[in-house]
Design an enzyme around this catalytic site. Sequence first.
Site, mmCIF file in Angstrom:
data_model
loop_
_atom_site.group_PDB
_atom_site.id
_atom_site.type_symbol
_atom_site.label_atom_id
_atom_site.label_comp_id
_atom_site.label_asym_id
_atom_site.label_seq_id
_atom_site.Cartn_x
_atom_site.Cartn_y
_atom_site.Cartn_z
ATOM 1 N N SER A 1 0.839 -1.207 0.000
ATOM 2 C CA SER A 1 0.000 0.000 0.000
ATOM 3 C C SER A 1 0.875 1.259 0.000
ATOM 4 O O SER A 1 1.638 1.482 -0.933
ATOM 5 C CB SER A 1 -0.948 -0.047 1.194
ATOM 6 O OG SER A 1 -1.967 0.906 1.059
ATOM 7 N N ASP B 1 -9.748 -5.539 -4.258
ATOM 8 C CA ASP B 1 -9.181 -4.465 -3.444
ATOM 9 C C ASP B 1 -10.083 -3.225 -3.517
ATOM 10 O O ASP B 1 -10.290 -2.661 -4.586
ATOM 11 C CB ASP B 1 -7.773 -4.127 -3.941
ATOM 12 C CG ASP B 1 -6.961 -3.328 -2.946
ATOM 13 O OD1 ASP B 1 -7.549 -2.498 -2.233
ATOM 14 O OD2 ASP B 1 -5.733 -3.533 -2.882
ATOM 15 N N HIS C 1 -7.527 -5.783 -0.092
ATOM 16 C CA HIS C 1 -6.280 -5.049 0.131
ATOM 17 C C HIS C 1 -5.316 -5.847 1.004
ATOM 18 O O HIS C 1 -4.109 -5.722 0.879
ATOM 19 C CB HIS C 1 -6.611 -3.698 0.775
ATOM 20 C CG HIS C 1 -5.524 -2.686 0.661
ATOM 21 N ND1 HIS C 1 -4.877 -2.400 -0.515
ATOM 22 C CD2 HIS C 1 -4.957 -1.864 1.606
ATOM 23 C CE1 HIS C 1 -3.975 -1.449 -0.318
ATOM 24 N NE2 HIS C 1 -3.997 -1.121 0.965
#
Length: 269
Positions: A98, A222, A250
């Site tokens: 991320s 995601d 995610h």
Amino acid sequence: MGYYIAVEECVNIYVEDLDPGNGRPILFLHGWPANHKMFEYQFNQLPAMGYRCIGIDHRGFGKSDRPWMGYTYDRMADDVRVVIDKLQLEDVILAGHSMGGAIAIRYMARHAGHKVSKLALFGAAAPVFTQRPDYPYGITKDEVNKLIEDTYSNRPQMLEGFGDIFFARYLTESFKDWFQGLGLEASSHATAMALVSLRDEDLRQDLTKINVPTAIFHGKHDKVCPFVFSELMHMGIKNSELIPFYYSGHGLFYCEMKKFNRELVRFIG
């Protein structure tokens, strides 16, 4: 082994270093708003296979110091450079999730891939996290502004809501509590300032400066960094491979833990 490394005056970064003995180093960069502990289910397995797993807590997160300033991608990429140099690492696999993936990309561009031989991106917040007139992907800047506002007014509730969209599988309440606790370990101000960087930074020009083999791990479901991000990164990074995770959101490192660890070991070679 855990220790601190000074990255600038009065700012120390916490490093967790699991070395089975002369293992090839994998440097993990965590995502917002967690810390190195999010990779628990990799750190449990990879050292047994001979890999040296190094996790850093970005400034303001986990056990690291909490300065008022310094939450730009440039500064956090510079922190990574200091850690690599202080530990005298060579032949590094740089792995980021991320926001950590975004910082890894900035590191590769800003520091010309210094000491890094392979790059692994997990649900990376790139090439751009928020929508632009010429970039219709991701969430809006207003949505990030709401997260910033909620961080300063009711951070536990904000983190609970974020956790609800993070994974694409059933989670026990105890696991949810553990994951939310990772976010609560961070500085509230750092949590907000990192959101400012996520909102405003643009990595599109950085992608072309990556010159090492790159693996892009991304969950098809995601809701934080849509799968289209991975396709854009794959197009922008030469010598990259895209590895879809069909049952993940995610949190692909947990949603499909066995596949994640297997593919990471395969990529490292």
